[in-house]
Design an enzyme around this catalytic site. Structure first.
Site, PDB file in Angstrom:
ATOM      1  N   ASP A 149     -12.812  -0.181   3.725  1.00  0.00           N
ATOM      2  CA  ASP A 149     -11.580  -0.664   4.352  1.00  0.00           C
ATOM      3  C   ASP A 149     -10.876   0.497   5.040  1.00  0.00           C
ATOM      4  O   ASP A 149     -10.423   1.434   4.390  1.00  0.00           O
ATOM      5  CB  ASP A 149     -10.676  -1.274   3.275  1.00  0.00           C
ATOM      6  CG  ASP A 149      -9.408  -1.902   3.846  1.00  0.00           C
ATOM      7  OD1 ASP A 149      -9.223  -1.863   5.080  1.00  0.00           O
ATOM      8  OD2 ASP A 149      -8.614  -2.434   3.051  1.00  0.00           O
TER       9      ASP A 149
ATOM     10  N   TYR B 268      -4.735   4.992   0.090  1.00  0.00           N
ATOM     11  CA  TYR B 268      -4.855   3.575  -0.258  1.00  0.00           C
ATOM     12  C   TYR B 268      -6.209   3.300  -0.927  1.00  0.00           C
ATOM     13  O   TYR B 268      -7.248   3.775  -0.480  1.00  0.00           O
ATOM     14  CB  TYR B 268      -4.734   2.717   1.010  1.00  0.00           C
ATOM     15  CG  TYR B 268      -5.334   1.346   0.841  1.00  0.00           C
ATOM     16  CD1 TYR B 268      -4.621   0.331   0.211  1.00  0.00           C
ATOM     17  CD2 TYR B 268      -6.633   1.068   1.271  1.00  0.00           C
ATOM     18  CE1 TYR B 268      -5.180  -0.925   0.025  1.00  0.00           C
ATOM     19  CE2 TYR B 268      -7.202  -0.176   1.085  1.00  0.00           C
ATOM     20  CZ  TYR B 268      -6.471  -1.171   0.463  1.00  0.00           C
ATOM     21  OH  TYR B 268      -7.029  -2.399   0.267  1.00  0.00           O
TER      22      TYR B 268
ATOM     23  N   ARG C 129     -11.298 -12.397   7.548  1.00  0.00           N
ATOM     24  CA  ARG C 129     -10.691 -11.872   6.330  1.00  0.00           C
ATOM     25  C   ARG C 129      -9.407 -12.616   5.937  1.00  0.00           C
ATOM     26  O   ARG C 129      -8.620 -12.120   5.131  1.00  0.00           O
ATOM     27  CB  ARG C 129     -10.355 -10.382   6.532  1.00  0.00           C
ATOM     28  CG  ARG C 129     -11.542  -9.471   6.431  1.00  0.00           C
ATOM     29  CD  ARG C 129     -11.948  -9.255   4.997  1.00  0.00           C
ATOM     30  NE  ARG C 129     -10.972  -8.466   4.269  1.00  0.00           N
ATOM     31  CZ  ARG C 129     -10.753  -8.582   2.964  1.00  0.00           C
ATOM     32  NH1 ARG C 129     -11.410  -9.463   2.256  1.00  0.00           N
ATOM     33  NH2 ARG C 129      -9.857  -7.811   2.368  1.00  0.00           N
TER      34      ARG C 129
ATOM     35  N   TRP D 124      -0.011   2.271   7.156  1.00  0.00           N
ATOM     36  CA  TRP D 124      -0.447   2.499   5.784  1.00  0.00           C
ATOM     37  C   TRP D 124      -1.754   1.758   5.526  1.00  0.00           C
ATOM     38  O   TRP D 124      -2.645   2.282   4.904  1.00  0.00           O
ATOM     39  CB  TRP D 124       0.615   2.006   4.799  1.00  0.00           C
ATOM     40  CG  TRP D 124       0.182   2.137   3.372  1.00  0.00           C
ATOM     41  CD1 TRP D 124       0.022   3.295   2.649  1.00  0.00           C
ATOM     42  CD2 TRP D 124      -0.192   1.072   2.476  1.00  0.00           C
ATOM     43  NE1 TRP D 124      -0.409   3.024   1.376  1.00  0.00           N
ATOM     44  CE2 TRP D 124      -0.554   1.647   1.239  1.00  0.00           C
ATOM     45  CE3 TRP D 124      -0.268  -0.304   2.605  1.00  0.00           C
ATOM     46  CZ2 TRP D 124      -0.979   0.895   0.133  1.00  0.00           C
ATOM     47  CZ3 TRP D 124      -0.665  -1.054   1.512  1.00  0.00           C
ATOM     48  CH2 TRP D 124      -1.023  -0.451   0.291  1.00  0.00           C
TER      49      TRP D 124
ATOM     50  N   GLU E  47     -13.962 -11.231  -1.724  1.00  0.00           N
ATOM     51  CA  GLU E  47     -13.343 -10.117  -2.421  1.00  0.00           C
ATOM     52  C   GLU E  47     -12.824 -10.610  -3.771  1.00  0.00           C
ATOM     53  O   GLU E  47     -12.221 -11.675  -3.866  1.00  0.00           O
ATOM     54  CB  GLU E  47     -12.186  -9.569  -1.585  1.00  0.00           C
ATOM     55  CG  GLU E  47     -11.477  -8.384  -2.205  1.00  0.00           C
ATOM     56  CD  GLU E  47     -10.373  -7.836  -1.311  1.00  0.00           C
ATOM     57  OE1 GLU E  47      -9.956  -6.690  -1.523  1.00  0.00           O
ATOM     58  OE2 GLU E  47      -9.934  -8.568  -0.392  1.00  0.00           O
TER      59      GLU E  47
ATOM     60  N   ARG F 209     -17.013  -2.221  -2.623  1.00  0.00           N
ATOM     61  CA  ARG F 209     -16.239  -1.533  -1.595  1.00  0.00           C
ATOM     62  C   ARG F 209     -16.048  -0.088  -2.036  1.00  0.00           C
ATOM     63  O   ARG F 209     -15.749   0.183  -3.204  1.00  0.00           O
ATOM     64  CB  ARG F 209     -14.879  -2.213  -1.417  1.00  0.00           C
ATOM     65  CG  ARG F 209     -14.103  -1.725  -0.199  1.00  0.00           C
ATOM     66  CD  ARG F 209     -12.709  -2.317  -0.147  1.00  0.00           C
ATOM     67  NE  ARG F 209     -11.810  -1.680  -1.094  1.00  0.00           N
ATOM     68  CZ  ARG F 209     -10.486  -1.867  -1.110  1.00  0.00           C
ATOM     69  NH1 ARG F 209      -9.928  -2.695  -0.235  1.00  0.00           N
ATOM     70  NH2 ARG F 209      -9.727  -1.266  -1.998  1.00  0.00           N
TER      71      ARG F 209
ATOM     72  N   GLU G   9      -6.808  -9.970   7.390  1.00  0.00           N
ATOM     73  CA  GLU G   9      -5.994 -10.240   6.211  1.00  0.00           C
ATOM     74  C   GLU G   9      -4.508 -10.328   6.529  1.00  0.00           C
ATOM     75  O   GLU G   9      -3.748 -10.952   5.781  1.00  0.00           O
ATOM     76  CB  GLU G   9      -6.239  -9.186   5.130  1.00  0.00           C
ATOM     77  CG  GLU G   9      -5.721  -7.795   5.454  1.00  0.00           C
ATOM     78  CD  GLU G   9      -6.063  -6.802   4.352  1.00  0.00           C
ATOM     79  OE1 GLU G   9      -5.157  -6.070   3.927  1.00  0.00           O
ATOM     80  OE2 GLU G   9      -7.217  -6.760   3.924  1.00  0.00           O
TER      81      GLU G   9
ATOM     82  N   ASN H 205       3.428  -9.837  -0.664  1.00  0.00           N
ATOM     83  CA  ASN H 205       3.591  -8.567  -1.365  1.00  0.00           C
ATOM     84  C   ASN H 205       4.693  -7.710  -0.747  1.00  0.00           C
ATOM     85  O   ASN H 205       4.627  -7.339   0.416  1.00  0.00           O
ATOM     86  CB  ASN H 205       2.260  -7.805  -1.337  1.00  0.00           C
ATOM     87  CG  ASN H 205       2.172  -6.740  -2.405  1.00  0.00           C
ATOM     88  OD1 ASN H 205       3.130  -6.481  -3.132  1.00  0.00           O
ATOM     89  ND2 ASN H 205       1.024  -6.088  -2.493  1.00  0.00           N
TER      90      ASN H 205
ATOM     91  N   HIS I 141      -8.081   0.045   6.734  1.00  0.00           N
ATOM     92  CA  HIS I 141      -6.668  -0.290   6.531  1.00  0.00           C
ATOM     93  C   HIS I 141      -5.805  -0.023   7.765  1.00  0.00           C
ATOM     94  O   HIS I 141      -4.679   0.469   7.664  1.00  0.00           O
ATOM     95  CB  HIS I 141      -6.106   0.443   5.308  1.00  0.00           C
ATOM     96  CG  HIS I 141      -5.267  -0.446   4.447  1.00  0.00           C
ATOM     97  ND1 HIS I 141      -3.953  -0.195   4.152  1.00  0.00           N
ATOM     98  CD2 HIS I 141      -5.575  -1.608   3.807  1.00  0.00           C
ATOM     99  CE1 HIS I 141      -3.481  -1.145   3.376  1.00  0.00           C
ATOM    100  NE2 HIS I 141      -4.446  -2.020   3.155  1.00  0.00           N
TER     101      HIS I 141
ATOM    102  N   GLU J 119     -13.959  -2.769   7.428  1.00  0.00           N
ATOM    103  CA  GLU J 119     -12.808  -3.670   7.461  1.00  0.00           C
ATOM    104  C   GLU J 119     -11.598  -3.016   8.118  1.00  0.00           C
ATOM    105  O   GLU J 119     -11.340  -1.825   7.904  1.00  0.00           O
ATOM    106  CB  GLU J 119     -12.463  -4.069   6.022  1.00  0.00           C
ATOM    107  CG  GLU J 119     -11.228  -4.933   5.877  1.00  0.00           C
ATOM    108  CD  GLU J 119     -10.856  -5.134   4.427  1.00  0.00           C
ATOM    109  OE1 GLU J 119      -9.722  -5.605   4.185  1.00  0.00           O
ATOM    110  OE2 GLU J 119     -11.661  -4.832   3.540  1.00  0.00           O
TER     111      GLU J 119
END
Length: 436
Positions: A244, A186, A317, A436, A373, A174, A296, A64, A246, A270
């Site tokens: 999350d 986010y 994750r 972020w 997820e 979530r 992740e 991404n 993040h 998370e």
């Protein structure tokens, strides 16, 4: 859609014998590896491998906000090496691409390797006339429990989102919410996007430069426990709730949040702190019993080594797309099983339907599955990728089609050309760059 040219295939006069077995040439060979870049709702990078007997396999290489870096890596450096190789030597090919390049790891390299690995498993399943999960040992469950993404700018909007997800069949949700005094956060789907798409489908803003967002950790730490208290009061104690962070908190802030959320019995917290500093999870563990999910942004099993061995997390994750594919995902979960750690594979829409399918096959086969997820892809994306997965009574299943169960419509893909897009970035109130 963009098709990136690959280098010319090797000829019979080439001296490199890597594609030869001790007994001569392979019975089946890869004859082409094509990179397809398409942008229905968001950008995707897909690798299509074709064998000389006409079998094709797909792999997801989407990164991404940096999609073209992987597309070029595949087209210019990986695809030329695949021509002439035996498509059934999955492990050997994985090791060849990982060890043979010398410059190991990193999201670009591992996403490229992941695409090859998935595509080869897809081919092997089609040749065997079996779905990939059968090749991994068969199903360990009837389907995969999933969680959806509920969010809102205020409590009424959040409650509506939770109800909508439960009506869709999700048995876990979530919880992401706006923070008073922070303009954009986010994970809140109702936030306007310049592209006109839902935030779920494309958090990366299309354009020549990323969007700046703001952040205030103290405001977040004050507000979030009140949100979970309200959600529990409204929906009761049985609904599994996730959140999350993040990567935005320091270790002590993460420990404080985990402790403050203990009364609300989270399924997991998370990415509570940047996981590159693995020692920091020891401090978090010392102060809270809230389960932790991490990984992740990890690219290899080595990133999990300390976290699993010392049981500093509860859920892995990792995403097949960014982790090197099906082969290493199965290996890291076998390692995690020795420490009673379960899976929680990354599955938003920046993992394409191909990458999601790869994870579903692994999740269905392993014993230590935790939760998956799941964000349903947009209608545009579903016109490009035909999928055999089902979502019934809150359970995902990859389907019974041979291979991964996903095919790409290249004609439809061509109607959605690549568009530059960047994920947002964060600054604190004083202008300091933040996670972020």
């Amino acid at each position: 859609m963009q098709r990136r040219p690959c280098a010319a295939p090797r000829t019979d006069t080439d001296t490199d014998t890597d594609t030869d077995t001790d007994s001569g040439e392979y019975a089946v060979k890869i004859i082409s590896a094509t990179v397809i870049v398409t942008s229905p709702s968001r950008n995707f990078v897909t690798l299509k491998i074709t064998t000389d007997d006409g079998v094709t396999g797909l792999g997801d290489a989407t990164l991404n906000g940096r999609e073209l870096a992987v597309a070029a890596y595949l087209s210019e450096h990986v695809a030329p090496l695949l021509t002439g190789r035996d498509p059934h030597r999955i492990e050997d090919t994985w090791q060849f691409l990982y060890r043979g390049g010398y410059w190991r790891r990193g999201p670009v390299t591992m996403a490229a390797i992941a695409a090859v690995d998935m595509a080869l498993w897809d081919i092997k399943g089609k040749v065997a006339n079996l779905p990939v999960y059968q090749l991994l040992g068969g199903a360990s469950r009837n389907g995969l429990q999933t969680y959806g993404h509920a969010s809102g700018r205020d409590l009424p909007e959040l409650f509506d989102s939770i109800r909508q997800h439960r009506e869709l069949g999700f048995t876990a949700v979530r919880i992401q919410t706006a923070i008073p005094g922070v303009r954009a956060v986010y994970g809140v789907a109702a936030q306007p996007q310049a592209s006109g798409e839902r935030y779920d489908y494309e958090p990366a803003g299309r354009g020549a430069y990323p969007v700046e967002e703001d952040w205030d950790t103290r405001a977040y730490l004050r507000h979030l426990p009140t949100v979970f208290e309200a959600v529990r009061n409204e929906f009761g104690p049985e609904l599994p709730l996730l959140h999350d962070g993040h990567h935005r908190m320091t270790p002590i802030q993460a420990a404080k949040l985990g402790k403050s959320l203990e009364p609300y019995d989270l399924f997991w917290l998370e990415d509570c702190t940047p996981a590159e500093n693995q020692d920091s999870l020891r401090l978090v563990r010392q102060h809270t019993t809230t389960p932790l999910a991490i990984g992740e942004v990890f690219n290899t099993v080595w990133d999990f080594q300390t976290l699993i061995r010392e049981q500093l997390i509860d859920y892995v994750r990792a995403a097949s797309t960014h982790f090197g594919g099906i082969s290493p995902l199965k290996k890291v979960m076998d390692f995690a099983a020795q420490h009673q750690i379960k899976s929680g594979f990354h599955g938003p829409t920046d993992v394409s339907p191909v990458g999601l399918a790869a994870q579903l096959h692994v999740g269905l086969a392993i014993h230590n599955f935790g939760i998956q997820e799941y964000m349903e892809h947009s209608a545009k994306t579903n016109t490009v990728f035909a999928q055999s997965l089902t979502f019934v009574d809150g359970l995902l299943h990859p389907g019974e089609q041979p291979g991964l169960g996903v095919e790409i419509d290249e004609v439809a893909a061509a109607t959605f050309p690549y568009q530059p897009a960047y994920l947002p970035y964060n600054r604190l109130n004083d202008g300091t760059m933040h996670d972020w």
